[in-house]
Write a protein that holds these residues in place. Structure first.
Motif, PDB file in Angstrom:
ATOM      1  N   ASP A 139       0.919  -1.114   0.027  1.00 37.13           N
ATOM      2  CA  ASP A 139      -0.023  -0.058   0.064  1.00 37.13           C
ATOM      3  C   ASP A 139       0.851   1.309  -0.186  1.00 37.13           C
ATOM      4  OD1 ASP A 139      -1.827   1.932   0.510  1.00 37.13           O
ATOM      5  OD2 ASP A 139      -1.801   1.381   2.598  1.00 37.13           O
ATOM      6  N   VAL A 141       0.378   4.423   0.378  1.00 39.42           N
ATOM      7  CA  VAL A 141      -0.080   5.458   1.429  1.00 39.42           C
ATOM      8  C   VAL A 141       0.696   4.852   2.953  1.00 39.42           C
ATOM      9  CG1 VAL A 141      -1.786   6.464   2.536  1.00 39.42           C
ATOM     10  CG2 VAL A 141      -2.264   6.104   0.290  1.00 39.42           C
ATOM     11  N   GLN A 145       3.752   6.616   5.062  1.00 35.02           N
ATOM     12  CA  GLN A 145       3.668   6.962   6.350  1.00 35.02           C
ATOM     13  C   GLN A 145       4.940   6.315   7.069  1.00 35.02           C
ATOM     14  OE1 GLN A 145      -0.371   5.097   6.924  1.00 35.02           O
ATOM     15  NE2 GLN A 145      -1.059   7.241   6.828  1.00 35.02           N
ATOM     16  N   ARG A 148       8.191   8.605   5.821  1.00 32.70           N
ATOM     17  CA  ARG A 148       8.075  10.006   5.868  1.00 32.70           C
ATOM     18  C   ARG A 148       9.132  10.749   6.527  1.00 32.70           C
ATOM     19  NH1 ARG A 148       3.377  12.209   8.090  1.00 32.70           N
ATOM     20  NH2 ARG A 148       4.769  14.107   8.661  1.00 32.70           N
ATOM     21  N   ASP A 181      -4.760   5.546  -4.813  1.00 30.84           N
ATOM     22  CA  ASP A 181      -5.197   6.375  -4.073  1.00 30.84           C
ATOM     23  C   ASP A 181      -4.719   7.634  -3.777  1.00 30.84           C
ATOM     24  OD1 ASP A 181      -7.059   7.637  -2.338  1.00 30.84           O
ATOM     25  OD2 ASP A 181      -7.306   5.879  -0.728  1.00 30.84           O
ATOM     26  N   PRO A 183      -5.943  11.071  -3.589  1.00 25.88           N
ATOM     27  CA  PRO A 183      -6.172  11.765  -2.536  1.00 25.88           C
ATOM     28  C   PRO A 183      -5.540  11.426  -1.048  1.00 25.88           C
ATOM     29  CG  PRO A 183      -7.809  11.437  -3.935  1.00 25.88           C
ATOM     30  CD  PRO A 183      -6.964  10.468  -4.325  1.00 25.88           C
ATOM     31  N   ALA A 184      -5.348  10.124  -0.847  1.00 25.44           N
ATOM     32  CA  ALA A 184      -5.015   9.573   0.707  1.00 25.44           C
ATOM     33  C   ALA A 184      -3.527   9.863   0.526  1.00 25.44           C
ATOM     34  CB  ALA A 184      -5.598   8.209   0.816  1.00 25.44           C
ATOM     35  N   LEU A 185      -2.815   9.402  -0.590  1.00 24.07           N
ATOM     36  CA  LEU A 185      -1.398   9.864  -0.805  1.00 24.07           C
ATOM     37  C   LEU A 185      -1.091  11.332  -0.488  1.00 24.07           C
ATOM     38  CD1 LEU A 185       0.974   7.944  -1.385  1.00 24.07           C
ATOM     39  CD2 LEU A 185       0.990   8.759  -3.619  1.00 24.07           C
ATOM     40  N   ALA A 187      -2.821  13.560   1.022  1.00 26.36           N
ATOM     41  CA  ALA A 187      -2.936  13.967   2.532  1.00 26.36           C
ATOM     42  C   ALA A 187      -1.630  13.590   3.248  1.00 26.36           C
ATOM     43  CB  ALA A 187      -4.310  13.283   3.055  1.00 26.36           C
ATOM     44  N   VAL A 188      -0.889  12.442   3.252  1.00 23.70           N
ATOM     45  CA  VAL A 188       0.145  12.163   3.780  1.00 23.70           C
ATOM     46  C   VAL A 188       1.227  13.271   3.402  1.00 23.70           C
ATOM     47  CG1 VAL A 188       1.976  10.885   4.494  1.00 23.70           C
ATOM     48  CG2 VAL A 188      -0.625   9.702   4.135  1.00 23.70           C
ATOM     49  N   THR A 191       1.480  16.719   4.843  1.00 24.78           N
ATOM     50  CA  THR A 191       1.931  16.766   6.348  1.00 24.78           C
ATOM     51  C   THR A 191       3.544  16.568   6.533  1.00 24.78           C
ATOM     52  OG1 THR A 191       1.834  14.364   6.714  1.00 24.78           O
ATOM     53  CG2 THR A 191      -0.041  15.640   7.146  1.00 24.78           C
ATOM     54  N   LEU A 230      -5.951  19.181  -4.374  1.00 24.63           N
ATOM     55  CA  LEU A 230      -5.309  18.338  -3.179  1.00 24.63           C
ATOM     56  C   LEU A 230      -4.341  18.914  -2.410  1.00 24.63           C
ATOM     57  CD1 LEU A 230      -5.422  14.899  -5.149  1.00 24.63           C
ATOM     58  CD2 LEU A 230      -7.204  15.943  -3.883  1.00 24.63           C
TER      59      LEU A 230
END
Length: 232
Positions: A139, A141, A145, A148, A181, A183-185, A187-188, A191, A230
C-alpha cells in the motif's frame, strides 16, 4: 522526461539556466538523469559541480543493484555512502528512489537502506507507482507513512490497476485516471513539511515517441487540474 542541462559546461552556461528558471517563477528541485554518468564514475564530480552551479539542493538517482540480492544491496549502500561524502562537500543531498527490480525497491528495503547510510546527506525519493508494483503488492499510502521521516523528494503519478511492469501507458499515469489512491497519498504528503515540492513525473511522451507538444501540454494541464485542489 527531458534533458534540462548538459554536464561539463562553463559557469556562464549554468548561470543562464539558473536565471531563466528564476525568470519563469520556477524552482530547481534537483538534478536528475545525469547524462548517463553513474555514481561510480570519476566523472560524477562534474554532475555535482553542475548541480552546485545551478543551485540544486539535491541530486536524484536510482539505487541500481538487484532485488533480493544481499551482496548487491551491500554494494549499493557502499556506493551511496561514498558518493554522499562527495556531494556533501558541495552541500548537496543525494536522493535515491526505491525502484522496481533495484536493490532498494520496497518499504522494508528502503528502511534498511536508511539505517545504513548517512541520513544527513542521503534521503528517499518516493514514487508511489514503484511501491505499487512491488511483488508484495504494498500500500503506497502506508509505505509513505512509514518512510516519511526519511523522505527527501516526492514524485507523483497514477498507475494502471495491474501491478506488473512496465509503467504505462501515459493515460493511466495521469493523476485520477489510474488506481492509486492519490487523495489519501497527497493527504500524507501535505504533512511532510520538510519537503517543499512534489514533482509530477510521467514517462512515455519523451523524445523519440513522436508525441506532439500539444498532447504533452494536455497531459500536463489535465494532471494539474486534478492535483491542484489536493495540495492546499
Amino acid at each position: 522526461m527531458a534533458p534540462h542541462l548538459e554536464i561539463g559546461k562553463t559557469a556562464s552556461y549554468y548561470e543562464e539556466i539558473k536565471a531563466r528558471v528564476a525568470s519563469h517563477g520556477l524552482a530547481i528541485e534537483s538534478v536528475a538523469g545525469t547524462g548517463g554518468i553513474g555514481m561510480d564514475s570519476p566523472a560524477f564530480d562534474a554532475v555535482i559541480e553542475a548541480a552546485q552551479q545551478v543551485g540544486a539542493p539535491a541530486i536524484a538517482e536510482g539505487a541500481g543493484g538487484k532485488s533480493d540480492d544481499e551482496e548487491s544491496f551491500k554494494q549499493v549502500v557502499e556506493l551511496v555512502n561514498v558518493t554522499a561524502a562527495r556531494t556533501s562537500q558541495a552541500g548537496i543531498k543525494l536522493s535515491l528512489k526505491p525502484h522496481v527490480n533495484n536493490a532498494v525497491y520496497s518499504t522494508e528495503t528502503a528502511l534498511r537502506f536508511m539505517r545504513e547510510v548517512d541520513r544527513e546527506w542521503v534521503g528517499i525519493n518516493f514514487d508511489a507507482s514503484h511501491i505499487w508494483r512491488t511483488a508484495a503488492a504494498e500500500d503506497p499510502v502506508g509505505s509513505l507513512q512509514q518512510l516519511r521521516d526519511y523522505i527527501a523528494m516526492l514524485r507523483i503519478r497514477d498507475n494502471r490497476e495491474s501491478r506488473e511492469g512496465p509503467i504505462g501507458p501515459v493515460e493511466t499515469q495521469i493523476p485520477g485516471k489510474g488506481s492509486i489512491d492519490l487523495p489519501a497519498l497527497v493527504a500524507v504528503m501535505n504533512t511532510i513539511d520538510h519537503v517543499p515540492y512534489v514533482t509530477l513525473e510521467i514517462v512515455g511522451t519523451h523524445g523519440g515517441t513522436d508525441t506532439p507538444l500539444a498532447e504533452v501540454q494536455r497531459v500536463v494541464e489535465e494532471s494539474m487540474t486534478y492535483l491542484e485542489p489536493l495540495f492546499v
